[in-house]
Design an enzyme around this catalytic site. Structure first.
Site, mmCIF file in Angstrom:
data_model
loop_
_atom_site.group_PDB
_atom_site.id
_atom_site.type_symbol
_atom_site.label_atom_id
_atom_site.label_comp_id
_atom_site.label_asym_id
_atom_site.label_seq_id
_atom_site.Cartn_x
_atom_site.Cartn_y
_atom_site.Cartn_z
ATOM 1 N N ASP A 77 0.830 -1.245 0.011
ATOM 2 C CA ASP A 77 -0.098 -0.124 0.105
ATOM 3 C C ASP A 77 0.710 1.457 0.019
ATOM 4 O OD1 ASP A 77 0.996 -0.122 2.572
ATOM 5 O OD2 ASP A 77 -0.799 -1.159 3.137
ATOM 6 N N ASP A 79 1.320 5.014 1.624
ATOM 7 C CA ASP A 79 0.718 6.143 2.677
ATOM 8 C C ASP A 79 1.420 7.524 2.095
ATOM 9 O OD1 ASP A 79 -0.228 4.131 3.955
ATOM 10 O OD2 ASP A 79 1.722 4.066 5.333
ATOM 11 N N ASP A 153 10.012 5.018 13.180
ATOM 12 C CA ASP A 153 10.855 4.019 14.283
ATOM 13 C C ASP A 153 12.017 3.877 13.620
ATOM 14 O OD1 ASP A 153 9.592 2.738 11.827
ATOM 15 O OD2 ASP A 153 8.337 1.431 13.115
#
EC number: 2.7.7.19
Length: 467
Positions: A77, A79, A153
């Protein structure tokens, strides 16, 4: 100027971020060096960026999609990250909705594709709500692009691709880490793991999926901090575990989890399973077959996966209950309930998956009785094919006769006419040695008119099947 104005308007002064990493100017990596082919980028993600640019906002494709495009993998996907707030994003698109509690963002819908669009966030602030272990519970402080990069992260996820210029903005040497095949966390590893212990699991998954090594400073605190996984909501653990099992490298993920002691917060029964005779072989076969399906682009059933991971424990307890004198099907029901009760304390397997798992497990004893009427009933079951595949897995592990498993698979693949012929042939043959006999019929109740049918209750006249 626009960026500074929006930052002042939508980030309260009292909540200004306290960055956990050193701030520095980003690298602007051109297409010749990062190698992303713009033709492989979702046209809908590009559209979202274009619309936001046209309205005076910054917007970049971000995270896993950029990482996968650089290493030559197909993103699942796409983003988008922007300095526009959710309330500013939503009116710009015909089909867009604001979602989320911990992180408010916008889902922009284009047919079957959803472009998740989030506002730049600060990496840390005095206003963040945390628990006693330091895990962030609520984080809705908007920030700048630089702050958003610091909040992410791992360096390989802190990459921002501008489809208009085809430049990747890189604050933390993520492109270099991708080239070196290294997973490195941003900032102090111990602090970042306390903020969100799931990051330890994500690091393992990225390393397994990409065949990367984990940087020493990133890996070092994990073993002593593995217990923090117990503080994560079960629903989040289930989501992360499902990602691991369906990443195409589930077996490697599991090995890495066990090596660092992280599996105890996810599958507490795994050590017990692997210590049982045949347990390790069964789990390995299940995960290897899952990995092959994922890599070949085929779908994978979460129900089947968890049924396979927990089957050895179910089977072990089932045999124990039978040895104690319980009838076969009630004993299986007791074993299933016992294992699921133990497991759901740590991992919130969704009800629909649990229901499918129970069906798969409860159909296994029924495969041992090959009778015409019973076989037709089996074929009508919604989870028959999954249960039949599960039987093949058990045969490969040496649990059941491979000839029996192959017969059922042939029946599953046959046409209705071929199935009828197979069952007629079966009726004419003597019962195979070792094949389970049909349960003795109960005394017919008075007034019962149907001749030759199964007794009321369970399948083929046996004890009613739980679940």
């Amino acid at each position: 100027m626009i960026k500074k104005l929006i930052s002042k308007l939508f980030t309260p002064r009292a909540a200004r971020p306290i960055l956990s990493v050193k701030r520095h100017a980003p690298l602007r990596v051109p297409q010749a060096k990062h190698g992303i082919d713009r033709r492989l980028v979702s046209r809908h993600a590009i559209k979202v960026c274009d619309v936001l640019h046209e309205n005076g906002f910054e917007a970049y494709i971000v995270g896993g999609a950029v990482r996968d495009l650089i290493v030559g993998a197909q993103p699942k996907d796409f983003d988008v990250a922007t300095n526009a707030t959710p309330e500013q994003i939503q009116p710009l698109f015909r089909r867009a909705r604001i979602i989320g509690r911990r992180f408010r963002l916008v889902h922009v819908v284009f047919g079957q594709e959803i472009i998740e669009t989030s506002t730049f966030r600060a990496s840390g602030s005095d206003e963040q709500t945390t628990d006693e272990h330091g895990r962030i519970l609520r984080d809705n402080v908007f920030g700048t692009l630089e702050e958003d990069a610091a909040r992410r992260d791992f360096t390989l996820n802190a990459l921002y691709y501008d489809p208009a210029t085809e430049i990747v903005i890189d604050y933390h040497d993520g492109v270099a880490d991708l080239k070196k095949k290294t997973v490195s966390i941003i900032g102090d590893a111990s602090k970042r793991y306390r903020e969100d212990p799931v990051r330890m699991l994500r690091g393992m998954r990225f390393a397994a999926k990409l065949d990367f090594t984990i940087a020493p400073a990133t890996l070092a605190p994990i073993r002593e901090m593995a217990h923090l996984i117990e503080n994560v909501p079960a629903s989040r653990l289930f989501d992360e575990m499902l990602k691991m099992l369906t990443c195409g490298h589930a077996l490697d993920c599991l090995r890495r989890l066990r090596a660092e002691g992280l599996h105890k917060g996810l599958l507490p029964l795994l050590d017990v399973v692997l210590e049982q005779p045949g347990g390790e072989r069964f789990v390995k076969l299940a995960l290897e077959r899952t990995d092959v399906r994922v890599r070949s682009g085929k779908s994978v059933s979460p129900s089947f996966l968890f049924a396979a991971l927990l089957w050895q424990q179910v089977n072990h307890r089932w045999q124990q209950y039978r040895a104690d004198g319980e009838p076969a099907m009630p004993a299986l029901g007791m074993a299933v309930d016992s294992v699921l009760d133990d497991q759901t304390e740590k991992l919130a397997i969704q009800r629909r998956f649990v229901s499918d798992m129970r069906e798969i497990w409860f159909m296994q004893p029924r495969f041992e009785r090959r009778q015409s009427k019973g076989a037709w009933r089996m074929l009508e079951q919604p989870r028959f094919r999954a249960a039949c595949d599960f039987l093949q897995l058990r045969a490969a592990a040496g649990e059941v006769d491979s000839a029996l498993a192959q017969w059922w698979m042939d029946l599953a693949d046959a046409s209705d006419a071929a199935r009828a012929e197979m069952l007629e042939d079966l009726a004419r043959q003597p019962r195979a040695a070792g094949e389970a006999a049909a349960p003795r019929k109960r005394r017919r109740r008075s007034g019962r008119s149907r001749q030759g049918g199964p007794a009321e209750g369970g399948p083929e006249g046996g004890t009613p099947v739980a679940g």
